[in-house]
Design an enzyme around this catalytic site. Structure first.
Site, PDB file in Angstrom:
ATOM      1  N   HIS A   2      -6.675 -25.036 -68.658  1.00 26.53           N
ATOM      2  CA  HIS A   2      -7.202 -25.951 -69.666  1.00 26.53           C
ATOM      3  C   HIS A   2      -8.257 -26.815 -68.994  1.00 26.53           C
ATOM      4  CE1 HIS A   2      -6.347 -28.497 -73.346  1.00 26.53           C
ATOM      5  NE2 HIS A   2      -7.112 -29.292 -72.626  1.00 26.53           N
ATOM      6  N   HIS A  39      -1.528 -36.846 -68.140  1.00 25.95           N
ATOM      7  CA  HIS A  39      -2.424 -37.339 -67.097  1.00 25.95           C
ATOM      8  C   HIS A  39      -2.579 -38.850 -67.123  1.00 25.95           C
ATOM      9  CE1 HIS A  39      -6.501 -37.710 -69.330  1.00 25.95           C
ATOM     10  NE2 HIS A  39      -5.577 -37.639 -70.244  1.00 25.95           N
ATOM     11  N   GLU A  45      -9.678 -44.382 -72.638  1.00 25.58           N
ATOM     12  CA  GLU A  45      -9.904 -43.420 -73.718  1.00 25.58           C
ATOM     13  C   GLU A  45      -9.493 -44.015 -75.060  1.00 25.58           C
ATOM     14  OE1 GLU A  45      -7.621 -39.977 -72.799  1.00 25.58           O
ATOM     15  OE2 GLU A  45      -8.173 -39.987 -70.684  1.00 25.58           O
ATOM     16  N   HIS A  80      -5.672 -45.178 -74.791  1.00 25.09           N
ATOM     17  CA  HIS A  80      -4.998 -44.952 -73.528  1.00 25.09           C
ATOM     18  C   HIS A  80      -5.880 -45.547 -72.457  1.00 25.09           C
ATOM     19  CE1 HIS A  80      -3.411 -41.606 -76.168  1.00 25.09           C
ATOM     20  NE2 HIS A  80      -2.373 -42.376 -75.937  1.00 25.09           N
ATOM     21  N   HIS A 126      -0.386 -40.686 -70.297  1.00 20.13           N
ATOM     22  CA  HIS A 126      -0.239 -40.207 -71.681  1.00 20.13           C
ATOM     23  C   HIS A 126      -0.256 -38.686 -71.669  1.00 20.13           C
ATOM     24  CE1 HIS A 126      -4.515 -40.853 -70.822  1.00 20.13           C
ATOM     25  NE2 HIS A 126      -4.780 -39.875 -71.660  1.00 20.13           N
TER      26      HIS A 126
END
Ligand SMILES: [Fe+2]
Length: 450
Positions: free
Chosen positions: A303, A346, A352, A376, A382
């Site tokens: 990903h 992460h 964010e 976040h 999160h």
């Protein structure tokens, strides 16, 4: 509700064949456009006398010696000194600027909000509600995130921000931005950028209107470097649309509100300031249809970082470390093999802030709803909730299309501070932190256990 302006009352330039009516394609092109024939000087910028008795004026969005410089030459009925008189300070209590650190507000946490309801009687100016601020407006670094709630058109009212360019992300309703350089009509699944210093009026085409704004105090948004991706995909330059010239010659008492170093002032004039008959240059408002964003991603396993979905980036002084990245999570195919497909758990030095435009976000099947937001903040962990984790860990990994989803992120290198509105008035979900509480320990030392 006040009726929006009939665009036919504007004198507007015609469009080139093959382009969207009313717009010119390209990102940061050196455009030229005139609403009356011969209004634009050719081969020079500042003739001794301009055609039609117009005044020539330059709007500089960068220092004169910046490389490349961003500026636009305007040929207008009156010079801007006639659109500015004595200023009177006003209060707009919900529109905050950084630094805005409220001692009664805690920004250390993971936060999520339900959509804010749109009350009646708010314009673009009075309906701007700041959720977070970051950096410092006086040193031109950082940003603010806002929710706009608009039901009323501005009529003889105009606005400009000397502090910032605004990235506008509609979520409900349709708005018209009648600007000095032309008209932009905006609806959900599109975004618009209004540059610093540009005067405009915002009208409701179809209300109520709600959406998100990223107020960028720093360097302008630009297309991200594509690196090994090469010349195509992601946001393609031709899909950005700048408006053709349009002006109105309207003699009526008018008010301009100015945002300047975090404060608001008004000035009274006797006419519309939207009087630019022709212009050329590369400092202009534009819009972009998010449905034209061509996502690239994993086609075998793993990903990639979400930076793969960057639409626009506003640089800071540190290469690769953005003042703001605007990132889009839209419909796409998931095909990676033996892979945990949603965003992984992460912690991030960047902060964010996310918003949901429509549909369902893959890392949070519940709770993050259209019109809602989440934050976040710097170095706070999160990731998927238990349902998303279990679903993604146990599903059969065939080709799978994420449908009905469009969310975005304003990601900044600076920590984001909540406003009192975000912490105390907006519909904060007190139980958001609990979405990870039922994630269980699976480890018991048994090799091969999954
Ligand atoms: Fe994240």
């Amino acid at each position: 509700m006040n009726r929006p302006t009939d665009p036919h009352k504007f004198t507007q330039a015609s469009s080139a064949t093959g382009t969207t009516e009313g717009y010119m394609p390209g990102f940061a092109n050196d455009f030229e456009t005139e609403a009356l024939p011969g209004a634009l000087p050719q081969g020079m910028n500042s003739p001794q006398k301009c055609n039609y008795g117009l005044y020539g004026e330059q709007l500089s969005g960068t220092a004169f010696t910046a490389n490349p410089p961003e500026r636009t030459w305007c040929y207008r009925i009156r010079p801007s000194v006639k659109h500015s008189h004595r200023y009177k300070k006003i209060d707009l209590p919900y529109w905050k600027s950084a630094p805005c650190v409220d001692p009664d507000v805690i920004s250390l946490g993971q936060y999520r909000w339900d959509p804010v309801e749109t009350p009646d009687g708010l314009t673009w100016i009075t309906g701007m509600h700041t959720m977070t601020t970051a950096g410092d407006v006086n040193t031109q670094v950082g940003m603010a995130s806002h929710i706009y709630l608009v039901t009323e058109s501005m009529v003889d009212d105009y606005f400009f921000s000397a502090d910032s360019e605004l990235l506008i992300v509609p979520q409900e309703g349709r708005l018209r931005f009648a600007t000095e350089l032309g008209i932009i009509d905006l609806e959900p699944k599109e975004i618009a950028i209004i540059p610093r210093g540009l005067v405009y009026r915002v009208e409701v085409l179809e209300g109520p209107c709600r959406g998100f704004v990223c107020e960028n105090y720093g360097q302008k948004f630009e297309l991200p470097g594509r690196g090994p991706i090469g010349a195509n995909c992601m946001a393609n330059p031709r899909d950005f649309k700048a408006p053709v010239a349009a002006f109105e010659d309207r003699e009526t008492p008018s008010t301009i509100t100015v945002k300047w170093c975090g404060q608001f002032h008004t000035t009274e004039i006797g006419h519309s300031p939207l009087d630019v008959v022709a212009w050329h240059g590369n400092y202009a408002p534009y819009k972009y249809d998010l449905r034209t964003y061509c996502p690239v991603g994993a086609i075998l396993f793993d990903h990639p970082d979400p930076s793969i979905f960057t639409v626009l980036t506003a640089p800071s002084g540190v290469p690769g470390t953005a003042n703001i990245d605007f990132v889009l999570f839209r419909e796409r195919w998931m095909v990676a093999e033996d892979t945990f497909r949603p965003p992984w758990y992460h912690k991030n030095i960047m902060s964010e802030l996310m918003g949901n435009i429509y549909g369902q976000y893959d890392a949070k099947p519940q709770g993050f709803v259209p019109g809602g937001m989440s934050l976040h903040n710097m170095m706070l962990p999160h990731g998927p909730d238990k349902n998303a984790f279990e679903g993604a860990s146990n599903s059969n990994l065939g080709p799978d299309k994420l449908e009905n989803t469009m969310s975005f992120m304003f990601e900044t290198r600076f920590p984001q501070h909540l406003t009192a509105f975000a912490a105390q008035e907006a519909p904060l979900q007190d139980d958001y932190i609990d979405c990870w509480s039922d994630i269980e320990k699976k480890f018991d030392g048994t090799p091969g256990k999954k």
